[in-house]
Scaffold this motif. Structure first.
Motif, short mmCIF file in Angstrom:
data_model
loop_
_atom_site.label_atom_id
_atom_site.label_comp_id
_atom_site.label_asym_id
_atom_site.label_seq_id
_atom_site.Cartn_x
_atom_site.Cartn_y
_atom_site.Cartn_z
N GLY A 241 0.80 -1.23 0.00
CA GLY A 241 0.00 0.00 0.00
C GLY A 241 0.82 1.26 0.00
O GLY A 241 0.30 2.34 0.30
N VAL A 242 2.12 1.14 -0.31
CA VAL A 242 2.99 2.31 -0.27
C VAL A 242 4.03 2.23 -1.38
O VAL A 242 4.46 1.14 -1.76
N GLU A 243 4.38 3.40 -1.93
CA GLU A 243 5.55 3.46 -2.81
C GLU A 243 6.33 4.72 -2.49
O GLU A 243 5.76 5.73 -2.10
N VAL A 244 7.66 4.63 -2.61
CA VAL A 244 8.51 5.79 -2.35
C VAL A 244 8.72 6.48 -3.70
O VAL A 244 9.37 5.94 -4.59
N THR A 245 8.13 7.68 -3.83
CA THR A 245 8.19 8.38 -5.12
C THR A 245 9.21 9.50 -5.13
O THR A 245 9.52 10.03 -6.20
N ALA A 246 9.70 9.88 -3.94
CA ALA A 246 10.59 11.05 -3.89
C ALA A 246 11.58 10.91 -2.74
O ALA A 246 11.24 10.38 -1.67
N VAL A 247 12.79 11.39 -2.96
CA VAL A 247 13.81 11.40 -1.89
C VAL A 247 14.59 12.71 -1.96
O VAL A 247 14.68 13.34 -3.02
N THR A 248 15.17 13.09 -0.82
CA THR A 248 16.10 14.21 -0.81
C THR A 248 17.05 14.03 0.37
O THR A 248 16.71 13.35 1.36
N ASP A 249 18.23 14.63 0.25
CA ASP A 249 19.21 14.62 1.33
C ASP A 249 20.18 15.77 1.06
O ASP A 249 20.44 16.09 -0.11
N VAL A 250 20.72 16.39 2.12
CA VAL A 250 21.73 17.42 1.88
C VAL A 250 22.96 16.81 1.20
O VAL A 250 23.72 17.51 0.55
N ASP A 251 23.12 15.52 1.38
CA ASP A 251 24.15 14.81 0.63
C ASP A 251 23.50 14.35 -0.69
O ASP A 251 22.89 13.28 -0.77
N ALA A 252 23.61 15.23 -1.71
CA ALA A 252 22.88 14.99 -2.97
C ALA A 252 23.33 13.69 -3.63
O ALA A 252 22.53 13.01 -4.29
N ALA A 253 24.59 13.30 -3.43
CA ALA A 253 25.10 12.10 -4.09
C ALA A 253 24.37 10.86 -3.57
O ALA A 253 23.92 10.01 -4.35
N GLY B 207 13.94 4.20 -8.47
CA GLY B 207 13.08 4.87 -9.45
C GLY B 207 12.25 5.99 -8.83
O GLY B 207 11.10 6.20 -9.23
N ALA B 208 12.82 6.71 -7.86
CA ALA B 208 12.11 7.84 -7.24
C ALA B 208 12.71 9.15 -7.72
O ALA B 208 13.90 9.21 -8.05
N SER B 209 11.90 10.22 -7.73
CA SER B 209 12.43 11.55 -8.10
C SER B 209 13.33 12.04 -6.98
O SER B 209 13.05 11.81 -5.80
N VAL B 210 14.39 12.74 -7.38
CA VAL B 210 15.33 13.29 -6.39
C VAL B 210 15.11 14.80 -6.33
O VAL B 210 15.20 15.48 -7.36
N PHE B 211 14.79 15.29 -5.14
CA PHE B 211 14.51 16.73 -4.97
C PHE B 211 15.71 17.43 -4.36
O PHE B 211 16.46 16.83 -3.58
N PRO B 212 15.88 18.74 -4.68
CA PRO B 212 17.05 19.46 -4.17
C PRO B 212 16.95 19.78 -2.68
O PRO B 212 17.97 19.98 -2.03
#
Ligand code: NAD
Ligand code: ISE
Length: 336
Positions: A26-38, A48-53
């Motif tokens: 019932g869940v999918e991870v569609t987006a991630v972010t971290d101050v460590d962009a790498a 396969g998730a979008s990476v946000f700044p």
């Protein structure tokens, strides 16, 4: 299907991403972010998730229905407040925020929103052994509780770990757990400093924390963060008619060469593996279709932070420090 955005893809962030992508439903991870962009980029590409700044753009994204905050404690307040402002459910790893004032601001924002959106990652409430202990207590198996003995032992900690963190980062789990276990508030805290463990170098380790509950139960917590042999969480309640304790956390027992041995978990990811799974699955079920989270609330996060602040004061002063909470808003009257 709940579409989740994860802020902070470090150790626990990656573990929660793993459970949301390969264990839970019932869940999918569609987006991630971290101050460590790498690291965020690498994980985003893998699942396969979008990476946000940054966290703000992730929270605002229409691809994100709910937010999971796994960044460092001092950053939690900003992301939890932004999620409330966006009207999105937010699961925040402990602590809710690092000061009572910050937690109070979150409580006020949620009360102004008018419904629960926040759940805090106090996963012990979902652990099979803790749940069994609470059931035994609530059934009256050991009569009226008088005392609880706890041990919270980490194998080791990073070099930046301070003696205050033994309370704010580690014992804060006990601060939440005892409120839930006894349905009572912490009234006062004392902290004693035993002989120092040489494996901790200059760090004052262990600490001995004494909690007075407002129902007169006394709780002692040994916090050791350089125990070396593994990650060991213990709890025993002494009641008027008997005692009850957490059983062995490991299902395996090996008998060989005249010895009977049971593995000790390496860290919290192993010890509380199933608790985190249940915690997240229940959260996903609860918020599906616009429902409210049912687990540890912003109020619980606030109450643990107030007790944790008192613990730090007690550690620094050597004095008994009383704990006083603001009036509990109506929004939280159903929860602990
Ligand atoms: P970590 O250092 O491994 O990971 C934290 C990540 O957050 C890092 O990748 C860091 O770059 C990132 N980060 C820091 N500031 C950020 C910001 N402003 N925006 C986005 N990303 C940011 O730490 P961890 O062990 O994974 O701990 C993270 C949180 O989880 C802490 O609050 C910790 O107390 C909590 N935690 C809970 C448990 C538990 O048992 N419930 C266990 C471990 C950690
Ligand atoms: C860590 O951050 C956790 O939350 C673990 O559950 C805890 O046992 C450990 O002591 C903390 O450092």
């Amino acid at each position: 299907m709940i579409r989740v955005g994860v802020i902070g893809t470090g150790m626990i962030g990656q573990d929660h991403i793993r459970r949301m992508t390969s264990v839970l439903s019932g869940v999918e991870v569609t987006a991630v972010t971290d101050v460590d962009a790498a690291v965020a980029g690498e994980i985003g590409a893998r699942i396969g998730a979008s990476v946000f700044p940054d966290g703000a753009s992730l929270i605002a994204s229409p691809e994100v229905d709910a937010v999971v905050v796994c960044s460092w404690g001092p950053t939690h307040e900003e992301y939890v407040l932004a999620s409330i402002a966006a009207g999105k459910p937010v699961f925040c790893e402990k602590p809710l925020a690092t000061t009572r004032e910050a937690c109070q601001r979150i409580v006020e924002a949620e009360v102004a929103y008018g419904n629960r959106l926040v759940q805090v990652g106090y996963m012990r409430r979902y652990d099979f052994a803790y749940r069994a202990l609470k059931m035994a207590l609530d059934r009256g198996d050991i009569g009226t509780p008088l005392m609880m003995h706890c041990a919270h032992r980490n194998a080791s900690v990073p070099s930046f770990f301070t003696k205050e963190m033994a309370i704010t980062d580690s014992a804060v789990h006990e601060l939440d757990m005892v409120r839930w276990m006894f349905g009572a508030e912490i009234a006062a805290v004392r902290v004693l400093e035993p002989r120092r463990n040489r494996h901790g170098g200059e760090l004052q380790d262990p600490l001995f924390v004494l909690l007075e509950m407002d129902n007169e139960v006394l709780v002692d917590v040994e916090v050791s963060v350089n125990i070396r042999y593994g990650y060991d969480i213990r709890g025993e309640i002494v009641g008027e008619d008997g005692t009850a304790s957490l059983g062995s956390p490991h299902p395996l027992s090996v008998r060989r060469d005249g010895q009977n041995s049971t593995p000790v978990p390496a860290d919290w990811r192993e010890r509380f593996l199933q608790a985190y799974d249940v915690e997240f699955q229940e959260w996903i079920h609860a918020i599906a279709g616009g429902g409210r989270p049912l687990g540890p609330s912003a109020w619980d996060g606030y109450a643990a932070a107030v007790a944790s602040d008192a613990g730090v004061d007690a550690l620094r002063s050597g004095e008994r420090v009383t704990v006083s909470l603001a009036e509990k808003p109506k929004l939280y009257l159903e929860s602990s």
